[in-house]
Scaffold this motif. Sequence first.
Motif, PDB file in Angstrom:
ATOM      1  N   MET A   1      27.905  -3.123 -24.524  1.00 14.09           N
ATOM      2  CA  MET A   1      26.819  -2.879 -25.481  1.00 14.09           C
ATOM      3  C   MET A   1      25.919  -4.110 -25.562  1.00 14.09           C
ATOM      4  N   ASN A   2      24.592  -3.932 -25.593  1.00 15.94           N
ATOM      5  CA  ASN A   2      23.666  -5.060 -25.694  1.00 15.94           C
ATOM      6  C   ASN A   2      23.804  -5.747 -27.046  1.00 15.94           C
ATOM      7  N   ARG A   3      23.724  -7.079 -27.032  1.00 12.66           N
ATOM      8  CA  ARG A   3      23.698  -7.811 -28.294  1.00 12.66           C
ATOM      9  C   ARG A   3      22.330  -7.634 -28.936  1.00 12.66           C
ATOM     10  N   PRO A   4      22.251  -7.573 -30.288  1.00 12.65           N
ATOM     11  CA  PRO A   4      20.950  -7.449 -30.923  1.00 12.65           C
ATOM     12  C   PRO A   4      20.078  -8.655 -30.613  1.00 12.65           C
ATOM     13  N   ALA A   5      18.759  -8.436 -30.612  1.00 15.39           N
ATOM     14  CA  ALA A   5      17.818  -9.493 -30.234  1.00 15.39           C
ATOM     15  C   ALA A   5      17.512 -10.411 -31.398  1.00 15.39           C
ATOM     16  N   TRP A   6      18.203 -10.224 -32.518  1.00 14.96           N
ATOM     17  CA  TRP A   6      17.912 -11.036 -33.710  1.00 14.96           C
ATOM     18  C   TRP A   6      19.213 -11.603 -34.276  1.00 14.96           C
ATOM     19  N   THR A   7      19.047 -12.617 -35.123  1.00 15.91           N
ATOM     20  CA  THR A   7      20.161 -13.108 -35.933  1.00 15.91           C
ATOM     21  C   THR A   7      19.731 -13.046 -37.392  1.00 15.91           C
ATOM     22  N   ILE A   8      20.702 -12.815 -38.264  1.00 16.77           N
ATOM     23  CA  ILE A   8      20.415 -12.704 -39.702  1.00 16.77           C
ATOM     24  C   ILE A   8      21.164 -13.819 -40.417  1.00 16.77           C
ATOM     25  N   ARG A   9      20.472 -14.501 -41.316  1.00 19.07           N
ATOM     26  CA  ARG A   9      21.142 -15.547 -42.104  1.00 19.07           C
ATOM     27  C   ARG A   9      20.527 -15.624 -43.484  1.00 19.07           C
ATOM     28  N   ARG A  10      21.306 -16.198 -44.411  1.00 20.02           N
ATOM     29  CA  ARG A  10      20.818 -16.456 -45.766  1.00 20.02           C
ATOM     30  C   ARG A  10      20.205 -17.847 -45.788  1.00 20.02           C
ATOM     31  N   LEU A  11      18.994 -17.963 -46.324  1.00 22.83           N
ATOM     32  CA  LEU A  11      18.346 -19.278 -46.396  1.00 22.83           C
ATOM     33  C   LEU A  11      18.756 -19.976 -47.692  1.00 22.83           C
ATOM     34  N   PRO A  12      19.313 -21.188 -47.592  1.00 21.65           N
ATOM     35  CA  PRO A  12      19.659 -21.942 -48.803  1.00 21.65           C
ATOM     36  C   PRO A  12      18.427 -22.539 -49.467  1.00 21.65           C
ATOM     37  N   ALA A  13      17.368 -22.732 -48.685  1.00 21.13           N
ATOM     38  CA  ALA A  13      16.088 -23.250 -49.171  1.00 21.13           C
ATOM     39  C   ALA A  13      15.026 -22.733 -48.203  1.00 21.13           C
ATOM     40  N   VAL A  14      13.774 -22.692 -48.653  1.00 20.17           N
ATOM     41  CA  VAL A  14      12.717 -22.091 -47.835  1.00 20.17           C
ATOM     42  C   VAL A  14      11.624 -23.131 -47.594  1.00 20.17           C
ATOM     43  N   ASP A  15      11.362 -23.465 -46.314  1.00 18.54           N
ATOM     44  CA  ASP A  15      10.325 -24.456 -46.028  1.00 18.54           C
ATOM     45  C   ASP A  15       8.993 -23.764 -45.701  1.00 18.54           C
ATOM     46  N   GLU A  16       7.946 -24.565 -45.488  1.00 16.37           N
ATOM     47  CA  GLU A  16       6.599 -24.007 -45.299  1.00 16.37           C
ATOM     48  C   GLU A  16       6.502 -23.143 -44.035  1.00 16.37           C
ATOM     49  N   ALA A  17       7.203 -23.553 -42.963  1.00 19.45           N
ATOM     50  CA  ALA A  17       7.171 -22.741 -41.740  1.00 19.45           C
ATOM     51  C   ALA A  17       7.806 -21.371 -42.003  1.00 19.45           C
ATOM     52  N   GLN A  18       8.879 -21.368 -42.777  1.00 19.04           N
ATOM     53  CA  GLN A  18       9.524 -20.083 -43.097  1.00 19.04           C
ATOM     54  C   GLN A  18       8.645 -19.248 -44.022  1.00 19.04           C
ATOM     55  N   ILE A  19       7.940 -19.908 -44.964  1.00 18.34           N
ATOM     56  CA  ILE A  19       7.009 -19.175 -45.830  1.00 18.34           C
ATOM     57  C   ILE A  19       5.919 -18.517 -44.977  1.00 18.34           C
ATOM     58  N   ASP A  20       5.434 -19.235 -43.968  1.00 15.21           N
ATOM     59  CA  ASP A  20       4.414 -18.669 -43.091  1.00 15.21           C
ATOM     60  C   ASP A  20       4.964 -17.473 -42.312  1.00 15.21           C
ATOM     61  N   GLY A  21       6.187 -17.589 -41.835  1.00 12.23           N
ATOM     62  CA  GLY A  21       6.800 -16.471 -41.113  1.00 12.23           C
ATOM     63  C   GLY A  21       7.029 -15.264 -41.996  1.00 12.23           C
TER      64      GLY A  21
END
Length: 176
Positions: A1-21
Amino acid sequence: MNRPAWTIRRLPAVDEAQIDGLAGVLLDCVEGGASVSFMHPLTRERAAAFWRLVAEGVAAGRRALLVAEDAHGICGTVQLVFDLPENQPHRADLAKMLVHRRVRRQGLGAALMRAAETTARECGKTLLVLDTVTGGDAERLYTRLGWSRVGVIPGYALFPQGGYCSTTVFYRELGG
Ligand SMILES: CC(C)(COP(=O)(O)OP(=O)(O)OC[C@H]1O[C@@H](n2cnc3c(N)ncnc32)[C@H](O)[C@@H]1OP(=O)(O)O)[C@@H](O)C(=O)NCCC(=O)NCCS
């Protein structure tokens, strides 16, 4: 079975690059017609301002923010809101479940929901509640994943381009 093309994680804090995403995912969903609190056109500045408020909530422990990332960056997200009255310490609201259109219909929505339920259990929650546009893709997703449908509130909100939409309320018991 193909592995999913994404990973999921919980962010402990959110930086500006993540806010932009995250702003990019929200803009894509609103442009695609999703009724997720905002009207069209939504500017990147307003979208970023929304995520900065979310980031404050994450830093304060008032909410949990999960993100899915692929080779192009953040492509999906979901939140658990813990900031509830003191007589509801056992539950959370599930909110802002968003998947970018470029990765839809590959199982990411379901994976984010399972990750959110796991996170809620880890946080000691036994009950989750959400509401979603009646008749939309998300309503099918929650039904498929075994959430219990409470009922419909007619004319609850507006679609981004205008016109009323109804909302369906769901809950999920995590105990046992
Ligand atoms: C609702 C939403 C989160 C679903 O995300 P998604 O990643 O497409 O969800 P999934 O891929 O798990 O499931 C969607 C569909 O793809 C199908 N699917 C899943 N994996 C698949 C695969 N590998 N191949 C083909 N189809 C697949 C599912 O069976 C489901 O089918 P259905 O819609 O006919 O029931 C997404 O459409 C979205 O972000 N919408 C806009 C924002 C919104 O409305 N959010 C909800 C707020 S409460």
